[in-house]
Design a protein around this motif. Structure first.
Motif, short mmCIF file in Angstrom:
data_model
loop_
_atom_site.label_atom_id
_atom_site.label_comp_id
_atom_site.label_asym_id
_atom_site.label_seq_id
_atom_site.Cartn_x
_atom_site.Cartn_y
_atom_site.Cartn_z
N LYS A 172 -6.51 1.77 34.56
CA LYS A 172 -7.11 1.51 33.25
C LYS A 172 -6.07 0.83 32.36
CE LYS A 172 -9.61 4.03 29.57
NZ LYS A 172 -10.69 3.06 29.46
N LEU A 173 -6.45 -0.27 31.73
CA LEU A 173 -5.48 -1.11 31.03
C LEU A 173 -5.44 -0.92 29.51
CD1 LEU A 173 -6.01 -4.46 32.98
CD2 LEU A 173 -4.30 -2.67 33.37
N ASP A 174 -6.22 0.03 28.99
CA ASP A 174 -6.22 0.22 27.53
C ASP A 174 -5.90 1.67 27.15
OD1 ASP A 174 -8.56 1.35 28.49
OD2 ASP A 174 -9.87 0.44 26.97
N MET A 175 -4.96 2.26 27.86
CA MET A 175 -4.54 3.62 27.54
C MET A 175 -3.63 3.61 26.32
SD MET A 175 -6.07 5.46 29.80
CE MET A 175 -5.33 6.98 30.37
N PRO A 176 -3.62 4.71 25.54
CA PRO A 176 -2.74 4.78 24.37
C PRO A 176 -1.27 4.66 24.74
CG PRO A 176 -4.40 6.51 24.30
CD PRO A 176 -4.47 5.90 25.67
N GLN A 177 -0.54 3.92 23.90
CA GLN A 177 0.91 3.76 24.07
C GLN A 177 1.59 4.27 22.80
OE1 GLN A 177 1.91 -0.08 26.23
NE2 GLN A 177 -0.23 -0.49 25.66
N LEU A 178 2.88 4.03 22.67
CA LEU A 178 3.63 4.56 21.53
C LEU A 178 3.06 4.07 20.21
CD1 LEU A 178 6.02 6.19 20.46
CD2 LEU A 178 7.45 4.16 20.77
#
Length: 201
Positions: A172-178
């Motif tokens: 999945k390419l739209d996971m939460p990041q910092l």
């Protein structure tokens, strides 16, 4: 001991049990940390906790090696609901174009936890992926990463996504990041849920 402190200790125990029991393959006890409608979100899997347990067992049997290490925990507790953030690392070992490597991703577990009928359990686990790296087990090995492929993955979990696609997972390419829209939306969702709203999609 106050009820607030007891709840916080119980929640922390729940979070620690998730990592210990999952990584040890203690599937029967691992199932107890979730509520029946619990949902797991990960780079390689998104869906019901019961399915997550099943596919994790299948991966375990095939030699997939993913381990977790936990750091500090922050608990926002409102009545029978809590948002729990826990510093963590995800460590995955695997073959990257013929070179055995460890990929380590640093981030946070962002958990929606609820007490139902006197029992705390996970309703939703959404990791936040902050940064990662890849290291060959043999420091003398030459690792040649496909830079074009790497560039298609989000910065916060680029190497993790790369190794997972190498072994056949759809990431999945739209996971939460910092930082970014996805993590801001997650914070908003958490605050709304603590305020009593339904979790929603």
């Amino acid at each position: 001991m106050t009820q607030d402190l007891l709840d916080r200790l119980t929640i922390r125990d729940l979070i620690e049990n998730w990592a210990l029991w999952r990584d040890a393959g203690d599937w029967e006890r691992f199932a107890t940390v979730w509520h029946d409608d619990g949902v797991m979100m990960a780079t390689w899997f998104q869906g019901p906790a019961r399915e997550f347990i099943r596919v994790t067992q299948e991966g375990w049997d095939k030699g997939v090696s993913i381990l977790h290490f936990l750091g500090g925990t922050s608990i926002d507790l409102v009545g029978d609901r809590a948002i729990v953030q826990t510093k963590m690392t995800i460590s995955q070992r695997g073959d990257v174009q013929g070179v055995l490597c460890d990929v380590v991703c640093t981030g946070r577990f962002y958990d929606f936890v609820e007490k139902r009928n006197g029992r705390w359990g996970l309703v939703l686990r959404q990791p936040i992926y902050e940064k990662d790296r890849v290291d060959p087990l043999d420091p003398m090995a030459k690792l040649h990463l496909d830079q074009a492929a790497m560039a298609t993955f989000p910065k916060g979990y680029r190497h993790l996504a790369y190794i997972q696609t190498q072994i056949g997972y759809a990431v999945k390419l739209d996971m939460p990041q910092l930082t970014g829209t996805e993590v801001e939306q997650l914070y908003t969702r958490g605050a709304s849920w603590l305020a009593g709203e339904k979790l929603g999609a």
